[in-house]
Design a protein around this motif. Sequence first.
Motif, mmCIF file in Angstrom:
data_model
loop_
_atom_site.group_PDB
_atom_site.id
_atom_site.type_symbol
_atom_site.label_atom_id
_atom_site.label_comp_id
_atom_site.label_asym_id
_atom_site.label_seq_id
_atom_site.Cartn_x
_atom_site.Cartn_y
_atom_site.Cartn_z
ATOM 1 N N HIS A 94 39.343 -27.666 -43.262
ATOM 2 C CA HIS A 94 38.571 -26.934 -42.304
ATOM 3 C C HIS A 94 39.106 -27.348 -40.803
ATOM 4 O O HIS A 94 39.442 -28.351 -40.599
ATOM 5 C CB HIS A 94 37.129 -27.246 -42.306
ATOM 6 N N PHE A 95 38.910 -26.209 -39.918
ATOM 7 C CA PHE A 95 38.992 -26.677 -38.566
ATOM 8 C C PHE A 95 37.952 -26.078 -37.693
ATOM 9 O O PHE A 95 37.064 -25.224 -38.434
ATOM 10 C CB PHE A 95 40.254 -25.949 -38.060
ATOM 11 N N ALA A 96 37.687 -26.242 -36.495
ATOM 12 C CA ALA A 96 36.559 -26.007 -35.681
ATOM 13 C C ALA A 96 37.206 -25.186 -34.377
ATOM 14 O O ALA A 96 38.434 -25.549 -34.232
ATOM 15 C CB ALA A 96 35.775 -27.116 -35.346
ATOM 16 N N VAL A 97 36.643 -24.017 -34.023
ATOM 17 C CA VAL A 97 37.074 -23.481 -32.774
ATOM 18 C C VAL A 97 35.824 -23.136 -31.958
ATOM 19 O O VAL A 97 34.834 -22.633 -32.623
ATOM 20 C CB VAL A 97 38.003 -22.265 -33.208
ATOM 21 N N ASN A 98 36.017 -23.104 -30.671
ATOM 22 C CA ASN A 98 34.795 -22.687 -29.697
ATOM 23 C C ASN A 98 35.153 -21.078 -29.355
ATOM 24 O O ASN A 98 36.489 -21.185 -28.654
ATOM 25 C CB ASN A 98 34.852 -23.604 -28.408
ATOM 26 N N VAL A 99 34.602 -20.411 -29.263
ATOM 27 C CA VAL A 99 34.919 -18.832 -28.894
ATOM 28 C C VAL A 99 33.813 -18.530 -27.875
ATOM 29 O O VAL A 99 32.522 -18.786 -28.217
ATOM 30 C CB VAL A 99 34.980 -17.986 -30.149
ATOM 31 N N SER A 100 34.061 -17.635 -27.125
ATOM 32 C CA SER A 100 32.893 -16.938 -26.246
ATOM 33 C C SER A 100 32.496 -15.512 -27.113
ATOM 34 O O SER A 100 33.742 -14.752 -27.098
ATOM 35 C CB SER A 100 33.696 -16.742 -25.039
ATOM 36 N N VAL A 101 31.358 -15.406 -27.256
ATOM 37 C CA VAL A 101 30.939 -13.995 -27.786
ATOM 38 C C VAL A 101 29.658 -13.536 -27.175
ATOM 39 O O VAL A 101 28.791 -14.269 -26.931
ATOM 40 C CB VAL A 101 30.782 -14.138 -29.409
ATOM 41 N N ALA A 102 29.467 -12.356 -27.270
ATOM 42 C CA ALA A 102 28.489 -11.725 -27.076
ATOM 43 C C ALA A 102 27.203 -11.698 -28.374
ATOM 44 O O ALA A 102 27.737 -11.179 -29.439
ATOM 45 C CB ALA A 102 28.182 -10.263 -26.562
ATOM 46 N N ARG B 31 42.539 -15.728 -35.519
ATOM 47 C CA ARG B 31 43.424 -15.482 -34.495
ATOM 48 C C ARG B 31 43.421 -13.929 -34.021
ATOM 49 O O ARG B 31 43.625 -13.493 -32.783
ATOM 50 C CB ARG B 31 44.657 -15.782 -34.749
ATOM 51 N N ASP B 32 43.347 -13.024 -35.168
ATOM 52 C CA ASP B 32 43.359 -11.656 -34.757
ATOM 53 C C ASP B 32 42.072 -11.171 -34.059
ATOM 54 O O ASP B 32 42.014 -10.238 -33.208
ATOM 55 C CB ASP B 32 43.241 -10.729 -36.305
ATOM 56 N N LYS C 44 27.590 -16.261 -24.844
ATOM 57 C CA LYS C 44 27.510 -17.784 -25.219
ATOM 58 C C LYS C 44 28.581 -18.405 -25.828
ATOM 59 O O LYS C 44 29.653 -17.671 -26.450
ATOM 60 C CB LYS C 44 26.452 -18.156 -26.282
ATOM 61 N N THR C 45 28.987 -19.538 -25.505
ATOM 62 C CA THR C 45 30.100 -20.483 -26.314
ATOM 63 C C THR C 45 29.569 -20.782 -27.665
ATOM 64 O O THR C 45 28.696 -21.455 -27.713
ATOM 65 C CB THR C 45 30.618 -21.620 -25.573
ATOM 66 N N VAL C 46 30.027 -20.332 -28.835
ATOM 67 C CA VAL C 46 29.681 -20.752 -30.030
ATOM 68 C C VAL C 46 30.838 -21.512 -30.736
ATOM 69 O O VAL C 46 32.133 -21.049 -30.555
ATOM 70 C CB VAL C 46 29.479 -19.315 -30.788
ATOM 71 N N ARG C 47 30.377 -22.482 -31.384
ATOM 72 C CA ARG C 47 31.567 -23.450 -32.175
ATOM 73 C C ARG C 47 31.342 -22.769 -33.650
ATOM 74 O O ARG C 47 30.186 -22.826 -34.341
ATOM 75 C CB ARG C 47 30.913 -24.717 -31.992
ATOM 76 N N LEU C 48 32.548 -22.553 -33.924
ATOM 77 C CA LEU C 48 32.406 -22.184 -35.581
ATOM 78 C C LEU C 48 33.463 -23.315 -36.485
ATOM 79 O O LEU C 48 34.335 -23.879 -36.030
ATOM 80 C CB LEU C 48 33.275 -20.819 -35.766
ATOM 81 N N ARG C 49 32.850 -23.439 -37.795
ATOM 82 C CA ARG C 49 33.557 -24.052 -38.720
ATOM 83 C C ARG C 49 34.239 -23.209 -39.606
ATOM 84 O O ARG C 49 33.670 -22.583 -40.224
ATOM 85 C CB ARG C 49 32.703 -25.151 -39.455
ATOM 86 N N CYS C 50 35.635 -23.446 -39.602
ATOM 87 C CA CYS C 50 36.300 -22.168 -40.499
ATOM 88 C C CYS C 50 37.361 -22.944 -41.579
ATOM 89 O O CYS C 50 37.676 -24.298 -41.316
ATOM 90 C CB CYS C 50 37.208 -21.440 -39.639
ATOM 91 N N GLU C 51 37.497 -22.292 -42.729
ATOM 92 C CA GLU C 51 38.288 -22.910 -43.741
ATOM 93 C C GLU C 51 39.909 -22.470 -43.126
ATOM 94 O O GLU C 51 39.930 -21.412 -42.632
ATOM 95 C CB GLU C 51 38.235 -21.875 -45.037
ATOM 96 N N ASN C 52 40.885 -23.342 -43.448
ATOM 97 C CA ASN C 52 42.029 -23.285 -42.987
ATOM 98 C C ASN C 52 42.660 -21.812 -43.372
ATOM 99 O O ASN C 52 43.461 -21.207 -42.467
ATOM 100 C CB ASN C 52 42.966 -24.127 -43.503
ATOM 101 N N ARG C 53 42.263 -21.213 -44.413
ATOM 102 C CA ARG C 53 43.138 -20.077 -44.633
ATOM 103 C C ARG C 53 42.427 -18.852 -43.837
ATOM 104 O O ARG C 53 43.213 -17.716 -43.916
ATOM 105 C CB ARG C 53 42.819 -19.712 -45.948
ATOM 106 N N PHE C 54 41.575 -19.085 -42.997
ATOM 107 C CA PHE C 54 41.246 -17.874 -41.925
ATOM 108 C C PHE C 54 41.540 -17.951 -40.942
ATOM 109 O O PHE C 54 40.988 -17.434 -39.932
ATOM 110 C CB PHE C 54 39.494 -17.920 -42.135
ATOM 111 N N VAL D 215 33.687 -18.972 -42.733
ATOM 112 C CA VAL D 215 33.399 -19.299 -41.330
ATOM 113 C C VAL D 215 31.783 -19.351 -41.182
ATOM 114 O O VAL D 215 30.952 -18.614 -41.488
ATOM 115 C CB VAL D 215 33.812 -18.110 -40.621
ATOM 116 N N GLN D 216 31.438 -20.628 -40.257
ATOM 117 C CA GLN D 216 30.006 -20.795 -40.328
ATOM 118 C C GLN D 216 29.642 -21.179 -38.784
ATOM 119 O O GLN D 216 30.609 -21.717 -37.970
ATOM 120 C CB GLN D 216 29.713 -22.204 -41.007
ATOM 121 N N ILE D 217 28.562 -20.835 -38.215
ATOM 122 C CA ILE D 217 28.095 -21.176 -37.008
ATOM 123 C C ILE D 217 27.542 -22.607 -37.125
ATOM 124 O O ILE D 217 26.577 -22.749 -37.635
ATOM 125 C CB ILE D 217 27.064 -20.159 -36.364
ATOM 126 N N ILE D 218 28.252 -23.553 -36.363
ATOM 127 C CA ILE D 218 27.617 -25.035 -36.447
ATOM 128 C C ILE D 218 26.982 -25.233 -34.981
ATOM 129 O O ILE D 218 26.093 -26.212 -34.940
ATOM 130 C CB ILE D 218 28.780 -25.822 -36.756
#
Length: 270
Positions: free
Chosen positions: A225-233, A209-210, A194-204, A249-252
Amino acid sequence: EIIRQPRPVAYYLAGRLFEMPELRLLVDAVQSSRFITDRKSRQLIGKVESLASRFQAQELQRQVYVTGRIKTMNESIYYNIDALHNAISEGVQITFHYFEWVLDFSAQERICKRYRKDGALYQVSPWALTWDDENYYMIAYDAASNDIRHYRVDKMEHISLTDARREGQQMFHHQFNVAAYSRKVFGMFSGEEKTVRLRCENRFIGVIRDRFGSDIMVQKLDDAHFAVNVSVAVSPQFFSWVFGLGGAVQIIAPAEVRAAFQQQLRNALE
């Protein structure tokens, strides 16, 4: 390069194929690899030392710490890897037995092997080998499920190359990327992609990225905070990774993935 010094006549080695930092890197890789046994680790490190001078070899020996590390006891993995490389090179399907470790308190050896599929042979089309979380995995196309599957190489036995040509070429050539596959499959535990949207603190941002690579697209939410969409199992291992970041990091989205994460937390509390 061998240099001749005219007076007094002497010969010396001006340079070697590997520099000392490169040899240290190779030794570190061998001794930290869990899938390489103690005995094989020492053999490989000895061969690496032969690439250095006598004094450099002594220096390399000072950094060797093999004893006491968690290592596999199964040396057949080296022959498995060789067989799989041959199958991939020849473009043929393979058959093998696949096992898991189970507890049996009635047996003399309480931790024992149990073959999957009641001992029936697996038959798949191998396409790639990848090293993830200190284990080797074979990534293959399974015609029975019309899907990509992965198998731990040290849990494969009786590998045989068949005369059947490898299948799944279109899926691998046009859709598959080994690095991307490893990024989205946490700990090589499969789940629905699925494509999951995460809400993350900037320091993470470094952590994200890693994990997901440098080509991620981030969106600013606020100054912290920033948001990013990632593809995960989506799997319990993915949820454990999120939990381990302590709320930074939170799943939104999507809602069903949030709900599944919350259910796993409730199960842990119980």
